[in-house]
Design an enzyme around this catalytic site. Structure first.
Site, short mmCIF file in Angstrom:
data_model
loop_
_atom_site.label_atom_id
_atom_site.label_comp_id
_atom_site.label_asym_id
_atom_site.label_seq_id
_atom_site.Cartn_x
_atom_site.Cartn_y
_atom_site.Cartn_z
N SER A 286 -26.55 9.67 -4.68
CA SER A 286 -26.91 10.43 -5.88
C SER A 286 -27.78 9.68 -6.88
O SER A 286 -28.18 10.28 -7.89
CB SER A 286 -25.64 10.93 -6.56
OG SER A 286 -25.10 12.00 -5.82
N ASN B 29 -23.99 19.11 -6.60
CA ASN B 29 -25.28 18.91 -5.92
C ASN B 29 -26.17 20.15 -5.94
O ASN B 29 -27.40 20.04 -5.82
CB ASN B 29 -25.04 18.48 -4.48
CG ASN B 29 -24.67 17.03 -4.34
OD1 ASN B 29 -24.60 16.29 -5.32
ND2 ASN B 29 -24.41 16.60 -3.12
N TYR C 212 -19.93 18.21 -12.13
CA TYR C 212 -20.89 17.55 -11.25
C TYR C 212 -21.05 18.34 -9.96
O TYR C 212 -20.06 18.68 -9.31
CB TYR C 212 -20.38 16.14 -10.94
CG TYR C 212 -21.40 15.25 -10.30
CD1 TYR C 212 -22.47 14.76 -11.03
CD2 TYR C 212 -21.29 14.89 -8.96
CE1 TYR C 212 -23.41 13.92 -10.43
CE2 TYR C 212 -22.21 14.05 -8.37
CZ TYR C 212 -23.27 13.58 -9.11
OH TYR C 212 -24.20 12.75 -8.52
#
Length: 372
Positions: free
Chosen positions: A86, A181, A179
């Site tokens: 990340s 993706n 959080y």
């Protein structure tokens, strides 16, 4: 084993100046970084560790501990390439903010301004989600990572997004922080729509080539190899289970959120260049550093900006970076500023996705270096 490996990896991966010749750290010297790395490694769980520390003059020291290949006993290559997970988000965010500086988009733009009709679903509406909310993980989009196949294979970004959109939004845009993706998947698609080039090409020409990151790249679709010297990366299904070599592992499922490969020293150079204004204009860098409280997977007290994390130091003050997790590798690190200027940077990597105790140990090494 392959199925078990993928199931574990898919749920685990969320994280997380001119360069002088590297100096070799003595194995016998009472160096706190070396001590910290030595404490991280364990032949049964964390085979290898490596770190790079860079000062304001660009002088760099590299460190290693453990072994780089459990099958052969080969040493960990100094400043070897690793999958940076990340940390890729910081690269993607930099490109987005460069486009903001070029007036090709605005942080207040809605997703539909650039990807009309693409984000639709149960509680999902691209006419209401802003670019800023994507960058700061406040969109409420469902996570595609939760719905990947058990058998790993090369993924296309639109395929990943389709998996997310089959599920209900986690919350309304701007209501919370989570959080995810999927936010950076959408940002990658927006970059490609605006520039008419791939996110890999844009990161390469706008960041990698601009500041001379010689060991950093965005792997081509389906490329599971590491190009240069590297330690092997390992997967362990449970404590005490055998270590499985996961070095050649297709990273396409992480795409603009986590696909990149780099070295600790290149990461130091990237975050230093970012924070000293070589990649972004001042207004965009200030926007990147506007933060909101962040929780898992970041340390206590961390705050998330626009693809950049602000983490408190035990000695007072903060450092800026991101960190990353990808099958076979974990990275931690960042840059400390003094009077707004980068003065020291460090990045640490281990060759597994470790448990929380090792992650905490990595954070302690970073803290030790940046508090000097």
């Amino acid at each position: 084993m392959r199925t078990q490996t993928w199931q574990w990896a898919a749920t685990a991966v969320v994280a997380l100046g001119a360069l002088a010749p590297a100096a070799t750290a003595s194995a016998t010297a009472p160096d706190p970084v070396q001590k910290g790395l030595n404490a991280l490694v364990n032949p049964d769980s964390v085979p290898g560790a490596l770190a790079s520390v860079t000062d304001r003059e660009g002088r760099t020291r590299t460190y290693t501990a453990g072994v780089g290949d459990v099958a052969t006993g080969a040493q960990v290559p100094r400043d070897g390439q690793v999958r940076i997970g990340s940390n890729t988000k910081a690269f993607t965010a930099t490109v987005v903010l460069q486009l903001v500086g070029e007036k090709k988009l605005r942080l207040s733009d809605k997703v539909d301004d650039h990807l009309r009709g693409v984000l639709r679903g149960d509680g999902i509406d691209g006419r209401k989600i802003t670019i800023r909310q994507l960058l700061q993980h406040r969109s409420g989009l469902p996570s595609y990572v939760d719905y990947l196949d058990e058998d790993i294979h090369p993924y296309e970004p639109r395929e990943l997004l389709a998996r997310a959109l089959k599920h209900k939004a986690h919350f309304g845009p701007g209501e919370k922080w989570e959080y995810n993706n999927t936010n950076y998947l959408v940002l990658g698609l927006i970059v490609e729509k605006i520039t008419h080039r791939s996110i890999a090409q844009e990161i390469d020409r706008r960041v990698i080539q601009r500041i001379g990151l010689r060991h950093t790249y965005f792997p081509a679709h389906g490329d599971a190899t590491l190009r240069e010297r590297h330690p092997q990366g390992y997967y362990q299904s449970a404590a005490g289970a055998p270590l499985v070599d996961a070095t050649e592992w297709d990273p396409s499922w992480a795409w603009a959120a986590g696909q990149m490969v780099s070295t600790n020293t290149d990461l130091n150079r990237f975050y230093t260049a970012l924070l000293d204004g070589r990649l972004l204009k001042e207004p965009q860098l200030k926007e990147m550093q506007k933060t909101t409280p962040a929780t898992y997977p970041f340390p206590k007290g961390a705050r998330y900006g626009l693809g950049l994390v602000r983490t408190p130091l035990s000695c007072g003050g903060v450092y800026w970076g991101h960190g990353g997790s990808m099958t076979g590798y974990e990275t931690r690190g960042g840059v400390v500023l003094k009077h707004g200027e980068p003065v020291r940077s460090v990045n640490v990597a281990v060759t597994t996705q470790p448990g929380q105790a090792v992650k905490d140990g990595m954070d302690e090494v970073v803290d030790e270096v940046l508090c000097r």
